[in-house]
Design a protein around this motif. Structure first.
Motif, short mmCIF file in Angstrom:
data_model
loop_
_atom_site.label_atom_id
_atom_site.label_comp_id
_atom_site.label_asym_id
_atom_site.label_seq_id
_atom_site.Cartn_x
_atom_site.Cartn_y
_atom_site.Cartn_z
N GLY A 15 85.98 96.69 92.37
CA GLY A 15 86.36 97.01 90.99
C GLY A 15 86.60 98.49 90.80
O GLY A 15 87.57 98.90 90.15
N VAL A 16 85.74 99.31 91.36
CA VAL A 16 85.90 100.76 91.26
C VAL A 16 87.18 101.19 91.99
O VAL A 16 87.96 102.00 91.48
CB VAL A 16 84.66 101.48 91.84
N TRP A 17 87.38 100.64 93.18
CA TRP A 17 88.59 100.98 93.95
C TRP A 17 89.85 100.59 93.19
O TRP A 17 90.79 101.37 93.09
CB TRP A 17 88.54 100.26 95.30
N ALA A 18 89.86 99.35 92.62
CA ALA A 18 91.05 98.88 91.90
C ALA A 18 91.28 99.71 90.63
O ALA A 18 92.42 100.06 90.30
CB ALA A 18 90.89 97.41 91.55
N THR A 19 90.22 100.05 89.92
CA THR A 19 90.34 100.86 88.71
C THR A 19 90.89 102.25 89.04
O THR A 19 91.77 102.76 88.33
CB THR A 19 88.97 100.99 88.01
N THR A 20 90.38 102.86 90.10
CA THR A 20 90.87 104.18 90.51
C THR A 20 92.35 104.11 90.88
O THR A 20 93.15 104.97 90.50
CB THR A 20 90.06 104.69 91.71
N LYS A 21 92.72 103.07 91.64
CA LYS A 21 94.11 102.91 92.06
C LYS A 21 95.03 102.73 90.85
O LYS A 21 96.10 103.34 90.78
CB LYS A 21 94.19 101.68 92.97
N VAL A 22 94.64 101.93 89.88
CA VAL A 22 95.45 101.68 88.68
C VAL A 22 95.57 102.96 87.86
O VAL A 22 96.65 103.28 87.36
CB VAL A 22 94.86 100.51 87.86
N ASN A 23 94.48 103.70 87.70
CA ASN A 23 94.52 104.94 86.92
C ASN A 23 95.44 105.98 87.58
O ASN A 23 96.17 106.69 86.87
CB ASN A 23 93.12 105.51 86.75
N ARG A 24 95.41 106.07 88.90
CA ARG A 24 96.31 107.00 89.59
C ARG A 24 97.77 106.62 89.34
O ARG A 24 98.62 107.48 89.11
CB ARG A 24 96.04 107.01 91.09
N LYS A 25 98.06 105.33 89.43
CA LYS A 25 99.43 104.86 89.23
C LYS A 25 99.87 105.11 87.79
O LYS A 25 101.02 105.51 87.55
CB LYS A 25 99.53 103.38 89.59
N LEU A 26 98.99 104.90 86.83
CA LEU A 26 99.34 105.15 85.43
C LEU A 26 99.62 106.64 85.18
O LEU A 26 100.52 106.99 84.42
CB LEU A 26 98.21 104.67 84.51
N LYS A 27 98.83 107.52 85.84
CA LYS A 27 99.08 108.95 85.68
C LYS A 27 100.42 109.33 86.29
O LYS A 27 101.11 110.23 85.80
CB LYS A 27 97.96 109.76 86.32
N GLN A 28 100.82 108.66 87.39
CA GLN A 28 102.11 108.95 88.01
C GLN A 28 103.27 108.48 87.14
O GLN A 28 104.37 109.00 87.24
CB GLN A 28 102.21 108.28 89.37
N LEU A 29 103.03 107.52 86.28
CA LEU A 29 104.11 106.96 85.47
C LEU A 29 104.19 107.55 84.06
O LEU A 29 104.96 107.06 83.24
CB LEU A 29 103.95 105.44 85.39
N THR A 30 103.42 108.59 83.78
CA THR A 30 103.54 109.24 82.47
C THR A 30 104.86 110.02 82.44
O THR A 30 105.37 110.44 83.47
CB THR A 30 102.37 110.20 82.21
N PRO A 31 105.44 110.21 81.26
CA PRO A 31 106.71 110.94 81.17
C PRO A 31 106.64 112.35 81.76
O PRO A 31 107.58 112.79 82.42
CB PRO A 31 107.00 110.99 79.67
N GLU A 32 105.54 113.06 81.53
CA GLU A 32 105.42 114.42 82.07
C GLU A 32 105.43 114.40 83.59
O GLU A 32 106.10 115.21 84.24
CB GLU A 32 104.13 115.09 81.58
N SER A 33 104.69 113.47 84.18
CA SER A 33 104.63 113.38 85.63
C SER A 33 105.98 112.98 86.22
O SER A 33 106.40 113.51 87.25
CB SER A 33 103.56 112.38 86.05
N LEU A 34 106.67 112.07 85.56
CA LEU A 34 107.99 111.66 86.03
C LEU A 34 108.98 112.83 85.94
O LEU A 34 109.81 113.02 86.84
CB LEU A 34 108.51 110.48 85.22
N ALA A 35 108.88 113.63 84.89
CA ALA A 35 109.77 114.78 84.73
C ALA A 35 109.50 115.82 85.82
O ALA A 35 110.44 116.38 86.40
CB ALA A 35 109.58 115.41 83.36
N VAL A 36 108.24 116.07 86.12
CA VAL A 36 107.90 117.03 87.17
C VAL A 36 108.39 116.53 88.52
O VAL A 36 108.96 117.29 89.31
CB VAL A 36 106.37 117.28 87.19
N THR A 37 108.21 115.25 88.79
CA THR A 37 108.66 114.68 90.06
C THR A 37 110.18 114.78 90.18
O THR A 37 110.70 115.16 91.24
CB THR A 37 108.22 113.21 90.17
N ALA A 38 110.89 114.45 89.11
CA ALA A 38 112.35 114.53 89.14
C ALA A 38 112.81 115.98 89.33
O ALA A 38 113.75 116.24 90.09
CB ALA A 38 112.93 113.96 87.85
#
Length: 115
Positions: A15-38
């Motif tokens: 559960g901890v592993w899955a929660t951490t993985k989901v939170n990382r993916k959500l942070k990568q998909l924020t508009p600010e993060s997507l703009a920085v990546t682009a």
């Protein structure tokens, strides 16, 4: 009882592993993060294109110099002819209101300089 504790601990860890993985993916998909990546990818692509263009320009210049040397050798030209000095004409008014032209003088054509 040991079996239940083992499976409970395994479930908590999963559960901890899955929660951490989901939170990382959500942070990568924020508009600010997507703009920085682009932006980072665009800069990286721009640098690669610039390096390729500079390399191409240097290759063209090297080949141009080589071809000019081949042509000069084939035509028997070993020295480039000296170009004549540019002629510059300046108008000077004298007392009789006629215009007198003097060659080989310099005149500033810069309209932005102070007069």
């Amino acid at each position: 009882m040991f079996r239940r504790t083992f499976w409970f601990g395994t479930g908590v860890a999963a559960g901890v592993w899955a929660t951490t993985k989901v939170n990382r993916k959500l942070k990568q998909l924020t508009p600010e993060s997507l703009a920085v990546t682009a932006a980072n990818k665009a800069l990286e692509t721009g640098h690669r294109l610039k390096d390729a263009a500079v390399g191409f320009a240097l290759d063209v210049r090297d080949n141009m110099v080589q071809r000019e040397a081949e042509l000069e050798e084939a035509l028997g030209i070993h020295e480039s002819p000296a170009l004549p000095e540019p002629r510059r004409i300046t108008a000077i008014e004298n007392n009789s209101s006629t215009v007198k032209y003097i060659e080989n003088t310099t005149y500033s054509y810069n309209r932005n300089e102070d007069h």
